[in-house]
Scaffold this motif. Structure first.
Motif, PDB file in Angstrom:
ATOM      1  N   PHE A 121       0.834  -1.206   0.000  1.00 23.03           N
ATOM      2  CA  PHE A 121       0.000   0.000   0.000  1.00 23.03           C
ATOM      3  C   PHE A 121       0.870   1.258   0.000  1.00 23.03           C
ATOM      4  N   ILE A 122       1.923   1.253   0.835  1.00 23.93           N
ATOM      5  CA  ILE A 122       2.818   2.417   0.896  1.00 23.93           C
ATOM      6  C   ILE A 122       3.630   2.537  -0.389  1.00 23.93           C
ATOM      7  N   GLN A 123       4.101   1.389  -0.893  1.00 25.44           N
ATOM      8  CA  GLN A 123       4.960   1.400  -2.076  1.00 25.44           C
ATOM      9  C   GLN A 123       4.201   1.833  -3.321  1.00 25.44           C
ATOM     10  N   SER A 124       2.943   1.418  -3.418  1.00 29.67           N
ATOM     11  CA  SER A 124       2.158   1.715  -4.626  1.00 29.67           C
ATOM     12  C   SER A 124       1.759   3.176  -4.707  1.00 29.67           C
ATOM     13  N   GLY A 125       1.701   3.854  -3.528  1.00 25.26           N
ATOM     14  CA  GLY A 125       1.270   5.247  -3.518  1.00 25.26           C
ATOM     15  C   GLY A 125      -0.167   5.409  -3.943  1.00 25.26           C
ATOM     16  N   SER A 126      -0.967   4.365  -3.730  1.00 22.19           N
ATOM     17  CA  SER A 126      -2.369   4.393  -4.185  1.00 22.19           C
ATOM     18  C   SER A 126      -3.218   5.376  -3.394  1.00 22.19           C
ATOM     19  N   GLY A 127      -2.721   5.778  -2.240  1.00 21.31           N
ATOM     20  CA  GLY A 127      -3.472   6.760  -1.465  1.00 21.31           C
ATOM     21  C   GLY A 127      -2.565   7.384  -0.422  1.00 21.31           C
ATOM     22  N   SER A 191       9.442   7.318   0.249  1.00 22.31           N
ATOM     23  CA  SER A 191       8.269   7.667  -0.558  1.00 22.31           C
ATOM     24  C   SER A 191       8.225   9.163  -0.840  1.00 22.31           C
ATOM     25  N   SER A 192       7.899   9.506  -2.068  1.00 19.15           N
ATOM     26  CA  SER A 192       7.761  10.916  -2.426  1.00 19.15           C
ATOM     27  C   SER A 192       6.530  11.533  -1.785  1.00 19.15           C
ATOM     28  N   ASP A 193       5.594  10.696  -1.327  1.00 19.90           N
ATOM     29  CA  ASP A 193       4.389  11.198  -0.659  1.00 19.90           C
ATOM     30  C   ASP A 193       4.643  11.574   0.793  1.00 19.90           C
ATOM     31  N   THR A 194       5.799  11.153   1.344  1.00 24.36           N
ATOM     32  CA  THR A 194       6.097  11.436   2.750  1.00 24.36           C
ATOM     33  C   THR A 194       6.552  12.880   2.898  1.00 24.36           C
ATOM     34  N   ASP A 195       5.782  13.657   3.661  1.00 23.38           N
ATOM     35  CA  ASP A 195       6.101  15.058   3.925  1.00 23.38           C
ATOM     36  C   ASP A 195       7.031  15.113   5.141  1.00 23.38           C
ATOM     37  N   THR A 196       8.251  15.581   4.942  1.00 25.51           N
ATOM     38  CA  THR A 196       9.234  15.581   6.037  1.00 25.51           C
ATOM     39  C   THR A 196       8.786  16.466   7.196  1.00 25.51           C
TER      40      THR A 196
END
Length: 492
Positions: A121-127, A191-196
């Motif tokens: 789920f985290i790797q796919s970036g589906s949400g 993940s590029s979705d992770t906001d530092t």
């Protein structure tokens, strides 16, 4: 009952509590249960508001009998996926006993499959997961990975510590689950979705310190994951960089001056090699102090062979970044040069060659006298590998050019060692290499070579004369003693 468990930690439970208490059977750390305040000290928790069903309150897993597989993410509407994510995290908070392979087989498989789904789920970036889900995920990761490590094989046995190279590595029994938890943390970190700005509230200094403690794990698979994760955290969270460097410093100090036992020195040095490579110029004083106070003294501990390749790379990176550090590094190597450990000497000579390759003439001149005195001692070593490795320095063109420029100083220091090798070294390979080096100096400067040979001959003649005088003196003493009371003289 659950409140009692949370407050009481590992107190002895009654039969009615046994089901809930079995959740912690696999934990080796009394403080690593599911209570999040023990796992990670999050600064953001105080402002989370009143606890609700999905708030930042402690996630306490249900009784073992209530563990059931949850639906896949793709089988639920998008609006329900965050809630399903939270429920899957709760299942993964179970601590299962891996000392018995036949125990809780069904629960282990359910947890493994759930962890796989979370990783996907985290790797796919589906949400993009919410802040609350991120916090709860880091809590779950902490519950699983932060634990007391088992004692090293030599501890608590009354036996002396053996060479780490000869020991069989300890393999973590719970690795099928631990690996997936580490993979989840790694995917979250990269993940590029992770906001530092959000993630740094949960991956804080306390979390990083506990990660560093785990580098002492004897399981090489775990250390490899930790190395990759910490490197990614260092790259992504700029705010943590000074703290990570300082914490690694402290680990090295404890290793050098106190314990001389730490499994993860090589992995930490690999991370530092990459960090040093990215240092900006001019180099900060902080980084130079790190070289002098931590990296160079790392040559001192007995198990240096375990991490010498990574250490040598870090040292060389410093010299390549700032050539003026070559004198400091070479003198540091000479300070910790081994006296009785021949294998360690071979490693030092190899590192010395790499450092000299990056050394400029001015820095070479500052340290060449003590350096070649040590090389001369290595040339005469009765251990053929040490003598051979020292002679191999003359196969390096850059080092030969430095020697040629300063031959007036270098040749007089090592000439005697070369002559001794030719006269009496037992190893044929060392003898042959010495002849080649001697010939190189002869072609380099015949006049200087002849002068050194003349001085050596004079020194040898004086030594013979002193020896003869000494023998004559002892002979006279023996004669006088024989005249005065030969019957009482004991000859050996």
């Amino acid at each position: 009952m659950l409140k009692k468990i949370m407050k009481g930690g590992h107190r002895k439970t009654s039969k009615s509590d046994s089901t809930d208490a079995s959740l912690h059977a696999g934990s080796r750390n009394p403080g690593s249960g599911p209570t999040p305040t023990v796992v990670v000290n999050h600064a953001s928790r105080a402002g989370m508001g009143a606890p609700g069903p999905n708030s930042g309150v402690p996630m306490v897993p249900p009784p073992m009998g209530a563990v059931e597989p949850l639906p896949l993410f793709r089988d639920v509407p998008i609006s329900e996926r965050q809630n399903l994510f939270m429920r899957k995290l709760q299942i993964c908070c179970f601590q299962l006993d891996f000392s018995d392979t036949l125990k809780s087989v069904r629960e282990k498989e359910i947890k493994r499959q759930t962890l796989l789904e979370l990783v996907d789920f985290i790797q796919s970036g589906s949400g993009k997961i919410t802040e609350l889900c991120q916090e709860e995920m880091i809590k779950m990761v902490g519950i699983n990975i932060f634990r007391c490590l088992p004692p090293a094989s030599h501890e608590n046995t009354g036996q002396e510590a053996t060479d780490p190279e000869e020991e069989e590595p300890y393999l973590e029994p719970s690795w099928p689950h631990l690996q997936l938890v580490y993979e989840l943390l790694l995917r979250y970190a990269v993940s590029s979705d992770t906001d530092t700005k959000v993630a740094k509230r949960y991956i804080d200094h306390s979390f990083v310190l506990k990660l560093l403690d785990l580098f002492d794990s004897e399981d090489p698979r775990e250390r490899e994951y930790l190395k990759t994760i910490l490197h990614r955290i260092y790259g992504k969270f700029m705010v943590h960089r000074p703290f990570i460097r300082k914490s690694i410093n402290n680990i090295f100090y404890r290793f050098i001056y106190e314990t001389e036992r730490y499994s993860g020195v090589g992995e930490l040095l690999e991370i530092l090699g990459s960090i040093i490579n990215g240092f900006a110029l001019p180099m900060k004083e902080e980084h130079k102090l790190f070289l002098v106070r931590a990296l160079i003294p790392l040559h001192k501990p007995k198990p240096v062979a375990m991490y010498h390749q990574q250490l040598s790379y870090c040292i060389t990176q410093f010299v390549e970044k700032d050539y003026k550090l070559a004198d400091t590094v070479i003198r540091g190597l000479l300070r910790y040069w081994p006296l009785t450990n021949c294998q360690k000497e071979v490693l030092f000579l190899g590192e010395l060659e790499e450092v000299l390759e990056a050394t400029q003439s001015a820095e070479f001149q500052r340290c060449m006298v003590p350096l070649f005195r040590q090389i001369a001692r290595c040339l005469n070593s009765s251990h053929f590998q040490v003598a051979e490795r020292a002679l191999f320095l003359w196969n390096n063109e850059h080092i030969v050019s430095l020697i040629a420029q300063n031959r007036q100083v270098v040749l007089p220091i090592i000439f005697e060692a070369l002559e001794r090798n030719i006269q009496s070294h037992w190893n044929q390979a060392v003898h042959g290499l010495t002849v080649n080096v001697r010939k190189m100096f002869m072609e380099m400067d015949a006049e200087l070579f002849d002068e050194c040979q003349r001085q050596f001959a004079e020194k040898e003649a004086r030594a013979r004369e002193l020896q003869e005088q000494r023998e004559m003196t002892w002979k006279k003493l023996a004669d006088v003693a024989a005249e005065r009371g030969g019957d009482y003289m004991v000859t050996v």
